[in-house]
Design a protein around this motif. Structure first.
Motif, PDB file in Angstrom:
ATOM      1  N   THR A  59      31.448 -58.603 -40.242  1.00  0.00           N
ATOM      2  CA  THR A  59      31.822 -57.956 -41.325  1.00  0.00           C
ATOM      3  C   THR A  59      33.339 -58.300 -41.810  1.00  0.00           C
ATOM      4  O   THR A  59      33.619 -58.335 -43.008  1.00  0.00           O
ATOM      5  CB  THR A  59      31.908 -56.409 -41.189  1.00  0.00           C
ATOM      6  OG1 THR A  59      30.598 -56.029 -40.751  1.00  0.00           O
ATOM      7  CG2 THR A  59      32.066 -55.491 -42.472  1.00  0.00           C
ATOM      8  N   ASP A 112      17.669 -57.368 -38.386  1.00  0.00           N
ATOM      9  CA  ASP A 112      18.337 -57.125 -39.854  1.00  0.00           C
ATOM     10  C   ASP A 112      19.625 -57.457 -40.042  1.00  0.00           C
ATOM     11  O   ASP A 112      20.103 -57.978 -40.949  1.00  0.00           O
ATOM     12  CB  ASP A 112      18.003 -55.683 -40.143  1.00  0.00           C
ATOM     13  CG  ASP A 112      16.602 -55.252 -40.203  1.00  0.00           C
ATOM     14  OD1 ASP A 112      15.629 -56.275 -40.378  1.00  0.00           O
ATOM     15  OD2 ASP A 112      16.148 -54.163 -39.929  1.00  0.00           O
ATOM     16  N   LEU A 113      20.335 -57.400 -38.685  1.00  0.00           N
ATOM     17  CA  LEU A 113      21.802 -57.874 -38.738  1.00  0.00           C
ATOM     18  C   LEU A 113      22.125 -59.373 -39.154  1.00  0.00           C
ATOM     19  O   LEU A 113      22.802 -59.633 -39.999  1.00  0.00           O
ATOM     20  CB  LEU A 113      22.446 -57.521 -37.638  1.00  0.00           C
ATOM     21  CG  LEU A 113      23.901 -57.459 -37.244  1.00  0.00           C
ATOM     22  CD1 LEU A 113      24.673 -56.461 -38.336  1.00  0.00           C
ATOM     23  CD2 LEU A 113      24.565 -57.205 -36.110  1.00  0.00           C
ATOM     24  N   LYS A 116      21.284 -59.845 -42.687  1.00  0.00           N
ATOM     25  CA  LYS A 116      22.339 -59.477 -43.551  1.00  0.00           C
ATOM     26  C   LYS A 116      23.384 -60.292 -43.861  1.00  0.00           C
ATOM     27  O   LYS A 116      23.894 -60.788 -45.014  1.00  0.00           O
ATOM     28  CB  LYS A 116      22.696 -58.140 -43.232  1.00  0.00           C
ATOM     29  CG  LYS A 116      24.095 -57.666 -43.880  1.00  0.00           C
ATOM     30  CD  LYS A 116      24.526 -56.497 -42.995  1.00  0.00           C
ATOM     31  CE  LYS A 116      25.774 -55.616 -44.043  1.00  0.00           C
ATOM     32  NZ  LYS A 116      26.195 -54.531 -43.100  1.00  0.00           N
ATOM     33  N   GLU A 119      22.389 -63.651 -45.717  1.00  0.00           N
ATOM     34  CA  GLU A 119      22.335 -63.482 -46.990  1.00  0.00           C
ATOM     35  C   GLU A 119      23.800 -63.446 -47.592  1.00  0.00           C
ATOM     36  O   GLU A 119      24.154 -64.057 -48.659  1.00  0.00           O
ATOM     37  CB  GLU A 119      21.688 -62.240 -47.199  1.00  0.00           C
ATOM     38  CG  GLU A 119      21.296 -61.828 -48.907  1.00  0.00           C
ATOM     39  CD  GLU A 119      20.584 -60.522 -49.035  1.00  0.00           C
ATOM     40  OE1 GLU A 119      20.429 -60.264 -50.291  1.00  0.00           O
ATOM     41  OE2 GLU A 119      20.074 -59.872 -48.332  1.00  0.00           O
ATOM     42  N   ALA A 120      24.821 -62.725 -47.002  1.00  0.00           N
ATOM     43  CA  ALA A 120      26.049 -62.835 -47.224  1.00  0.00           C
ATOM     44  C   ALA A 120      26.910 -64.304 -47.532  1.00  0.00           C
ATOM     45  O   ALA A 120      27.438 -64.504 -48.253  1.00  0.00           O
ATOM     46  CB  ALA A 120      26.884 -61.970 -46.506  1.00  0.00           C
ATOM     47  N   GLN A 123      25.192 -66.411 -50.333  1.00  0.00           N
ATOM     48  CA  GLN A 123      25.048 -65.817 -51.579  1.00  0.00           C
ATOM     49  C   GLN A 123      25.965 -66.833 -52.625  1.00  0.00           C
ATOM     50  O   GLN A 123      25.665 -66.915 -53.871  1.00  0.00           O
ATOM     51  CB  GLN A 123      25.741 -64.512 -51.659  1.00  0.00           C
ATOM     52  CG  GLN A 123      25.935 -63.715 -52.803  1.00  0.00           C
ATOM     53  CD  GLN A 123      26.526 -62.316 -52.616  1.00  0.00           C
ATOM     54  OE1 GLN A 123      26.944 -61.997 -51.701  1.00  0.00           O
ATOM     55  NE2 GLN A 123      26.509 -61.323 -53.590  1.00  0.00           N
ATOM     56  N   ASN A 156      16.746 -67.640 -40.784  1.00  0.00           N
ATOM     57  CA  ASN A 156      16.553 -66.226 -41.336  1.00  0.00           C
ATOM     58  C   ASN A 156      16.193 -66.008 -42.660  1.00  0.00           C
ATOM     59  O   ASN A 156      15.813 -65.104 -43.230  1.00  0.00           O
ATOM     60  CB  ASN A 156      18.034 -65.445 -41.217  1.00  0.00           C
ATOM     61  CG  ASN A 156      18.435 -65.391 -39.662  1.00  0.00           C
ATOM     62  OD1 ASN A 156      17.544 -64.983 -38.672  1.00  0.00           O
ATOM     63  ND2 ASN A 156      19.618 -65.554 -39.342  1.00  0.00           N
ATOM     64  N   GLN A 157      16.415 -67.096 -43.624  1.00  0.00           N
ATOM     65  CA  GLN A 157      16.316 -66.905 -44.916  1.00  0.00           C
ATOM     66  C   GLN A 157      15.984 -68.715 -45.520  1.00  0.00           C
ATOM     67  O   GLN A 157      16.574 -69.142 -46.058  1.00  0.00           O
ATOM     68  CB  GLN A 157      17.598 -66.592 -45.969  1.00  0.00           C
ATOM     69  CG  GLN A 157      18.172 -65.337 -45.681  1.00  0.00           C
ATOM     70  CD  GLN A 157      17.122 -64.187 -46.289  1.00  0.00           C
ATOM     71  OE1 GLN A 157      16.406 -64.487 -47.148  1.00  0.00           O
ATOM     72  NE2 GLN A 157      17.460 -62.875 -45.876  1.00  0.00           N
TER      73      GLN A 157
END
Length: 957
Positions: A59, A112-113, A116, A119-120, A123, A156-157
């Motif tokens: 984060t 999920d972490l 997340k 994705e960040a 982006q 993941n993506q």
């Protein structure tokens, strides 16, 4: 630095900061420090905390880490720390290891972490592009973490990252360079990265393939030991499967690149098959799957046939058959090999013929087909192996009428060999064994031997079976119905539905589209009552499937009935259904077959794949047959006798009209052929006319050239005559160095006399020729009476002409004498100055003048001869031109005649087209009547007629 000692070193007095506070301070230091060493230490500390405090580091520190990747490109150490930290917060591997003992909720939160943070990161597409540029760094501490981070992002993506890499310049090429890295750890992780990248994306798969991926991967597999290699070979095979599966472009590229030939050494397993490691089994399993990908039934037929041909030519099929007949091969490898051989030979006549010739290494040798069928009907063999053998037998018989005939021939009485086991004997043994799975497999296998082969259906009716001693033999068809009825009697105690379904599928396939087999089936008085009793009862769910198949069998007996049996005609069978069962109930029972869950599963693909033996009920080819027959049987049952009669009449009328239309079509085709032939003749005549015209133009040009040459020669002759005359007169004016002036009148007279002399000589020669001809004619008695006066006149004219020539010669001699007299006077006057011997010059000059005159005369004669030759050539050319003109006129006449014939043929064709249009209108009216009566009318003939009409219109245009 004391701060880092507090974080990384031992304990200090006072309250300890929390993990979030420490991470915040480290992020501040990364953002504010001006020294590279301070930033490097801060990033190293974040790396050490990233696994424990994954949430906090991800984060707070992700933006700072990305900034480090952008600004500190010169320091490989800090780049490596930053990439490792990003990998720790994005990758779920470590979290999965720690959470193995936790519940699914915690695991889901960890996943999920990672999603997340992924994705960040992606982006902004620039972040992925930045990461791709890191792959160009050769430093191990930068390149390897970058590969691992990209792999984690793809896990993941995958879809989003594939889109970014696809539009990134040289993105895929940079990833392909990883396979050429000399460091194995980077190369191996590059394989894992490419596996994730190529999943489900055909565009990336094509780019990777055209980046020479096949060549590199096959080289790596060879270097690692092929099937004996380790996990790296498995990774290469998985990547190859991603590139080839469901990608026709890559499959074609793989075949055209001759890479199929390089697969053959993979299957050289050797004679000693005792030791098979788990990795070798996995590798060989994947290799067999790759072969199946190239020849899968879902591929286009053309591509599959081409690959099958290549596999036979390079010896790959032969190598697979060697494994098939080898001993000591693990069961799962043997099963997959059987499935692979099945698809390599499916629909390929050459490969099927080769497979039929393969023998097992036994004593005595047995055909491979017999050995496989022995495994299929053996209930002690594994279920998946028996399914694989059935699939292999089905593929061997698929579109193979030759193989079907060979299998059926082993059942015929004339070919049975009591000393050997044949395929037919094994199928009959499985058909009547106590094992329901063997019954089903044998029924389906025998049905495939009859698929779309009317000849073998009729041949199989000859098969007779000896059921027991003392009883007469029964036919195979009757024995199948006997087993069916006996099974029904036992069904109350829990019968084998699988056996009954298999036999019903065999019977439906057998009598379908075979009126003779239908007659044999109906000839047994017990069969129809048995079917009606089965359909009319109300039974359980499993029995409803048997009822539906019985309805299908009875419907086939109605649809393909030739009414040869009086008791079981179409009409009587329909009346029986209406009385005993009811039409609606019959159709409902028939429709239950296609609504069954196992029917839908079997209809998906040809290979029989079932999770358990009891779910093995439907065959793929049989599902096609049910789909084809359900509609026509329903209509046949509902149709009344009057409708059938009307339909028969309409069909006869349609056949008559079809015959008429066929005749007109043939006539139109013949006329089209004639018109085409006439067009070709006209074209040929036109070409010849053009050639003649070109030849005539060329000849006219040559004539004009000859005319020009003739005029030039004539002009040249005139100039030479004038110059020679001047020279002759000029030479006579010089005597002893003195110039003598001559009168112009004398010169003109001399020239005039010369011309007259030449003219007289020509007339004299012509008269002499006439006299000679007259003399030759005078020797004939018939002309003697009429030729006398003419000859005398001609002789007089000749004498007159001679006298004129003589007088002319005398005048010329006198003129010469007069011309020489002044010269002699001059010589007398000058004799005092000149010697007396000079008087001989006069005779010399005269002789010289005469010789020049003779030379000029001979030259004129030669020129006249040349003019005569040119005149004759001109006459010949004019004759040739006249001949060419007449030929062209003849061609023009023939062409006009052909055009008139063409117009007449077109007129006849128009009349025929009008007749054909009338016939089409009548056919349309009849088809409309059929549709009004509820009959389905095939529009194929109508389309053929329209296509033919359109073609005729195009030809007419």
């Amino acid at each position: 630095m004391n701060f880092f000692r507090g974080v990384m070193g031992g304990q200090t007095a006072g309250p300890q900061p929390t993990g979030a506070e420490t991470i915040q301070k480290l992020c501040d230091r990364v953002a504010s420090s001006t020294l590279l060493e301070d930033r490097r230490d801060a990033v190293r500390a974040l790396k050490s905390l990233s696994k424990k405090y994954r949430m906090e580091v991800g984060t707070q520190a992700m933006d700072h880490l990305i900034n480090i990747l952008q600004t500190d490109r010169s320091d490989s150490e800090i780049l490596g720390y930053a990439l490792d930290t990003l990998y720790n917060i994005i990758c779920n591997d470590e979290e999965e290891e720690q959470d193995e003992s936790e519940d699914e909720t915690a695991q889901k939160q960890a996943d999920d972490l990672g999603a997340k943070f992924t994705e960040a990161f992606i982006q902004e597409p620039e972040h992925t592009t930045l990461l791709l540029t890191m792959l160009e760094e050769f430093d191990f501490h930068v390149r390897w973490p970058a590969v691992k981070l990209l792999t984690a992002l793809l896990r993941n993506q995958c879809v989003q990252l594939q889109s970014i890499i696809l539009v990134s310049p040289m993105g895929v090429s940079r990833l392909m360079d990883l396979l050429a890295d000399s460091r194995e750890v980077i190369r191996n992780d590059g394989l894992l990265l490419l596996q994730q990248l190529t999943k489900g994306n055909a565009a990336i798969q094509k780019i990777v393939a055209f980046e020479n991926a096949f060549e590199r991967l096959l080289d790596i597999i060879t270097e690692e030991g092929s099937s004996d290699g380790g996990i790296v070979v498995e990774d290469c095979l998985l990547l190859l499967r991603n590139l080839l599966k469901n990608n026709s472009s890559n499959q074609n590229f793989f075949k055209e690149g001759s890479f199929i030939q390089r697969m053959r050494p993979w299957f050289e397993v050797g004679d000693d098959n005792s030791g098979w490691s788990a990795q070798k089994v996995t590798n060989l399993h994947l290799m067999l799957q790759l072969v199946r990908v190239m020849v899968s039934p879902v591929n286009s037929p053309g591509a599959t046939a081409s690959c099958q041909k290549s596999m036979y030519q390079c010896g790959l099929l032969q190598q697979l058959c060697t494994i098939l007949m080898a001993t000591g091969v693990p069961a799962d490898i043997l099963t997959e090999t059987i499935n692979t051989v099945s698809e390599v030979i499916r629909g390929s006549q050459v490969n099927q013929d080769y497979f039929a010739s393969v023998n097992a290494p036994s004593n005595p040798p047995r055909p491979a087909i017999v050995v496989l069928l022995m495994s299929m009907v053996n209930e002690r063999q594994p279920f998946v192996l028996r399914c694989a053998v059935l699939y292999c037998f089905q593929c061997f018989l698929y579109k193979n009428q030759k193989g079907q005939g060979e299998i059926v021939a082993t059942l015929l009485p004339s070919t049975i060999d009591a000393n050997s086991i044949s395929a037919g004997q094994l199928l009959c043994g499985g058909l009547f064994s106590a094992d329901s799975l063997s019954n089903w497999c044998a029924s389906v296998a025998l049905a495939h031997a009859l698929q779309d082969n009317l000849t073998q259906k009729e041949q199989l009716l000859r098969v007779q079976l000896a059921t027991s001693l003392g009883k007469p033999p029964v036919s195979l068809l009757q024995q199948c119905t006997n087993i069916l009825s006996q099974g029904d009697k036992i069904s109350r105690r829990g019968s084998k539905v699988q056996t009954r379904v298999g036999l019903l599928m065999l019977l439906c396939t057998w009598i379908n589209n075979c009126p003779i087999a239908v007659t044999h089936f109906l000839h047994n008085q017990e069969n129809v009552p048995f079917l009606t009793a089965q359909i009319s009862e109300n039974l359980g769910e499993d029995e409803r499937l048997v009822q539906g198949l019985c309805a299908l069998l009875l419907g086939i007996c109605i649809y393909y009935n030739d009414n040869s049996l009086e008791n079981y005609t179409k009409e009587k069978l329909k009346q029986l259904i209406e009385k005993r069962i009811g039409k609606e109930n019959f159709v409902e029972k028939l429709g239950f077959v296609t609504k069954h869950e196992l029917y839908s599963r079997a209809a998906q693909k040809p290979q029989p794949v079932f999770p358990a033996p009891d779910q093995m009920l439907f065959d793929h080819e049989f599902t096609k047959l049910v789909k084809e027959l359900e509609g026509v049987i329903t209509k046949a049952v509902h149709k009344s006798s009057e409708d059938e009669k009307k339909e028969e009449e309409v069909k006869k009328t349609l056949e008559q009209h079809d015959n008429i239309v066929t005749q007109y079509k043939e006539l139109i085709r013949e006329q089209d052929a004639k018109i085409q032939e006439l067009k070709e003749q006209v074209s040929s005549m036109t070409t010849q006319t053009e050639q003649m015209q070109a030849t005539m133009a060329q000849q006219l040009s040559q004539i004009q050239q000859h005319k020009d040459q003739y005029n030039l020669l004539k002009l040249k002759l005139g100039k030479e005559n004038a110059s020679q005359g001047a020279n002759t007169l000029g030479d006579g004016s010089h005597v002893n160095g003195m110039q003598t002036e001559e009168p112009a009148q004398l010169r003109e007279e001399v020239e005039e006399l010369r011309r007259q002399h030449a003219l007289l000589q020509t007339q004299l020669r012509e008269k002499d020729a006439i006299i000679d001809s007259l003399r030759s004619e005078g020797s004939q008695p018939t002309e003697g009476a009429t030729g006398g006066p003419d000859k005398s006149e001609l002789l007089k004219e000749l004498e007159l002409l001679r006298s004129q020539v003589q007088s002319q010669a005398a005048e010329i001699s006198q003129l010469k004498t007069d011309n020489e007299s002044p010269l002699r006077g001059a010589e007398t006057e000058s004799s005092s100055a000149a010697p007396s011997g000079d008087s001989s010059l006069d005779a010399t000059k005269t002789a010289e003048l005469e010789s020049r005159l003779a030379a000029q005369t001979s030259e004129m004669e030669r020129l006249k001869e040349e003019v005569q030759v040119l005149t004759e050539g001109r006459a010949q050319l004019e004759q040739q031109a006249a001949s060419s003109t007449s030929s062209a006129a003849i061609l023009q006449t023939e062409m006009a005649k052909l055009e008139a014939d063409l117009l007449e043929s077109k007129k006849e064709q128009d009349d025929l087209l009008m007749l054909l249009a009338d016939q089409d209108q009548k056919i349309q009216n009849l088809k409309k009547r059929l549709k009004d009566l509820g009959e389905t009318v095939d529009d194929e003939d109508e389309l053929d007629t329209r296509d033919q009409t359109d073609e005729d219109d195009e030809d007419e245009d």
